[in-house]
Design a protein around this motif. Structure first.
Motif, PDB file in Angstrom:
ATOM      1  N   GLU A   1       0.811  -1.222   0.000  1.00 53.39           N
ATOM      2  CA  GLU A   1       0.000   0.000   0.000  1.00 53.39           C
ATOM      3  C   GLU A   1       0.837   1.260   0.000  1.00 53.39           C
ATOM      4  N   ASP A   2       1.934   1.288   0.771  1.00 52.99           N
ATOM      5  CA  ASP A   2       2.762   2.492   0.853  1.00 52.99           C
ATOM      6  C   ASP A   2       3.400   2.842  -0.489  1.00 52.99           C
ATOM      7  N   LEU A   3       3.534   1.863  -1.371  1.00 52.52           N
ATOM      8  CA  LEU A   3       4.175   2.110  -2.653  1.00 52.52           C
ATOM      9  C   LEU A   3       3.171   2.240  -3.786  1.00 52.52           C
ATOM     10  N   ALA A   4       1.904   1.973  -3.507  1.00 52.06           N
ATOM     11  CA  ALA A   4       0.886   2.016  -4.548  1.00 52.06           C
ATOM     12  C   ALA A   4       0.720   3.441  -5.066  1.00 52.06           C
ATOM     13  N   PRO A   5       0.460   3.597  -6.362  1.00 47.16           N
ATOM     14  CA  PRO A   5       0.255   4.936  -6.912  1.00 47.16           C
ATOM     15  C   PRO A   5      -0.858   5.673  -6.168  1.00 47.16           C
ATOM     16  N   GLY A   6      -0.642   6.947  -5.928  1.00 49.06           N
ATOM     17  CA  GLY A   6      -1.649   7.752  -5.241  1.00 49.06           C
ATOM     18  C   GLY A   6      -1.497   7.796  -3.725  1.00 49.06           C
ATOM     19  N   ARG A   7      -0.690   6.922  -3.154  1.00 47.55           N
ATOM     20  CA  ARG A   7      -0.462   6.939  -1.708  1.00 47.55           C
ATOM     21  C   ARG A   7       0.669   7.901  -1.396  1.00 47.55           C
ATOM     22  N   HIS A   8       0.511   8.694  -0.328  1.00 47.66           N
ATOM     23  CA  HIS A   8       1.547   9.662   0.017  1.00 47.66           C
ATOM     24  C   HIS A   8       2.573   9.008   0.926  1.00 47.66           C
ATOM     25  N   SER A   9       3.791   8.981   0.496  1.00 46.53           N
ATOM     26  CA  SER A   9       4.906   8.475   1.279  1.00 46.53           C
ATOM     27  C   SER A   9       6.050   9.455   1.104  1.00 46.53           C
ATOM     28  N   ARG A  10       6.566   9.956   2.195  1.00 46.68           N
ATOM     29  CA  ARG A  10       7.626  10.966   2.124  1.00 46.68           C
ATOM     30  C   ARG A  10       8.925  10.407   1.572  1.00 46.68           C
ATOM     31  N   GLY A  11       9.308   9.226   2.047  1.00 48.77           N
ATOM     32  CA  GLY A  11      10.590   8.684   1.646  1.00 48.77           C
ATOM     33  C   GLY A  11      10.459   7.271   1.134  1.00 48.77           C
ATOM     34  N   GLN A  12      11.220   6.951   0.101  1.00 49.41           N
ATOM     35  CA  GLN A  12      11.254   5.604  -0.437  1.00 49.41           C
ATOM     36  C   GLN A  12      12.676   5.289  -0.862  1.00 49.41           C
ATOM     37  N   ALA A  13      13.079   4.056  -0.619  1.00 52.22           N
ATOM     38  CA  ALA A  13      14.400   3.608  -1.041  1.00 52.22           C
ATOM     39  C   ALA A  13      14.313   2.134  -1.388  1.00 52.22           C
ATOM     40  N   THR A  14      15.196   1.671  -2.256  1.00 45.79           N
ATOM     41  CA  THR A  14      15.272   0.252  -2.573  1.00 45.79           C
ATOM     42  C   THR A  14      16.695  -0.226  -2.357  1.00 45.79           C
ATOM     43  N   ALA A  15      16.814  -1.513  -2.066  1.00 41.67           N
ATOM     44  CA  ALA A  15      18.128  -2.109  -1.844  1.00 41.67           C
ATOM     45  C   ALA A  15      18.012  -3.613  -2.014  1.00 41.67           C
ATOM     46  N   VAL A  16      19.143  -4.250  -2.242  1.00 43.78           N
ATOM     47  CA  VAL A  16      19.210  -5.700  -2.225  1.00 43.78           C
ATOM     48  C   VAL A  16      20.108  -6.065  -1.053  1.00 43.78           C
ATOM     49  N   LEU A  17      19.514  -6.733  -0.052  1.00 45.99           N
ATOM     50  CA  LEU A  17      20.260  -7.136   1.131  1.00 45.99           C
ATOM     51  C   LEU A  17      20.200  -8.646   1.249  1.00 45.99           C
ATOM     52  N   ASP A  18      21.352  -9.271   1.364  1.00 45.38           N
ATOM     53  CA  ASP A  18      21.446 -10.728   1.443  1.00 45.38           C
ATOM     54  C   ASP A  18      20.729 -11.388   0.267  1.00 45.38           C
ATOM     55  N   GLY A  19      20.827 -10.772  -0.914  1.00 46.61           N
ATOM     56  CA  GLY A  19      20.208 -11.316  -2.105  1.00 46.61           C
ATOM     57  C   GLY A  19      18.708 -11.126  -2.203  1.00 46.61           C
ATOM     58  N   ARG A  20      18.146 -10.352  -1.305  1.00 47.21           N
ATOM     59  CA  ARG A  20      16.694 -10.142  -1.233  1.00 47.21           C
ATOM     60  C   ARG A  20      16.365  -8.698  -1.609  1.00 47.21           C
ATOM     61  N   PRO A  21      15.566  -8.471  -2.662  1.00 50.74           N
ATOM     62  CA  PRO A  21      15.207  -7.100  -3.025  1.00 50.74           C
ATOM     63  C   PRO A  21      14.191  -6.523  -2.043  1.00 50.74           C
ATOM     64  N   LEU A  22      14.507  -5.352  -1.494  1.00 51.67           N
ATOM     65  CA  LEU A  22      13.666  -4.723  -0.488  1.00 51.67           C
ATOM     66  C   LEU A  22      13.350  -3.283  -0.870  1.00 51.67           C
ATOM     67  N   ALA A  23      12.234  -2.808  -0.387  1.00 53.86           N
ATOM     68  CA  ALA A  23      11.880  -1.394  -0.468  1.00 53.86           C
ATOM     69  C   ALA A  23      11.655  -0.910   0.949  1.00 53.86           C
ATOM     70  N   VAL A  24      12.049   0.319   1.215  1.00 57.81           N
ATOM     71  CA  VAL A  24      11.842   0.937   2.520  1.00 57.81           C
ATOM     72  C   VAL A  24      11.003   2.182   2.292  1.00 57.81           C
ATOM     73  N   THR A  25       9.946   2.339   3.099  1.00 52.67           N
ATOM     74  CA  THR A  25       9.095   3.520   2.988  1.00 52.67           C
ATOM     75  C   THR A  25       9.008   4.216   4.332  1.00 52.67           C
ATOM     76  N   GLY A  26       8.881   5.532   4.284  1.00 50.14           N
ATOM     77  CA  GLY A  26       8.694   6.331   5.491  1.00 50.14           C
ATOM     78  C   GLY A  26       7.545   7.287   5.259  1.00 50.14           C
ATOM     79  N   GLY A  27       6.720   7.499   6.266  1.00 49.31           N
ATOM     80  CA  GLY A  27       5.524   8.298   6.054  1.00 49.31           C
ATOM     81  C   GLY A  27       5.318   9.427   7.037  1.00 49.31           C
ATOM     82  N   ASP A  28       4.285  10.205   6.749  1.00 48.05           N
ATOM     83  CA  ASP A  28       3.902  11.339   7.594  1.00 48.05           C
ATOM     84  C   ASP A  28       3.503  10.903   8.998  1.00 48.05           C
ATOM     85  N   ASP A  29       3.090   9.641   9.144  1.00 46.91           N
ATOM     86  CA  ASP A  29       2.661   9.151  10.454  1.00 46.91           C
ATOM     87  C   ASP A  29       3.835   8.707  11.320  1.00 46.91           C
TER      88      ASP A  29
END
Length: 80
Positions: A3-31
């Motif tokens: 949900e945090d990454l879905a179009p139209g959702r407000h998320s202040r910060g987003q980042a992606t990374a591959v850690l231990d071979g696993r693709p991850l996204a990190v989101t940060g919000g107004d809450d």
């Protein structure tokens, strides 16, 4: 898609990374929450982190540490 990454959702910060071979996204919000998502399953990967102020930005350092901008402060968090 998380949900945090879905179009139209407000998320202040987003980042992606591959850690231990696993693709991850990190989101940060107004809450004040920071969530990590497994991009292969679209599931939340681990517990959410809660900060007392809105999260302005997130980033993942090359060594896997999470960098979070909260209010006017910056937190650098290491994985366990």
């Amino acid at each position: 898609m998380p949900e945090d990454l879905a179009p139209g959702r407000h998320s202040r910060g987003q980042a992606t990374a591959v850690l231990d071979g696993r693709p991850l996204a990190v989101t940060g919000g107004d809450d004040g929450t920071v969530r990590t998502w497994d991009l292969t399953t679209d599931d939340q990967a681990g517990p959410e982190l809660v900060f007392p102020l809105p999260v302005r930005t997130v980033a993942v350092a090359p060594d896997g540490r999470l960098v979070v901008g909260v209010g006017w402060e910056v937190a650098v968090l290491a994985r366990r």
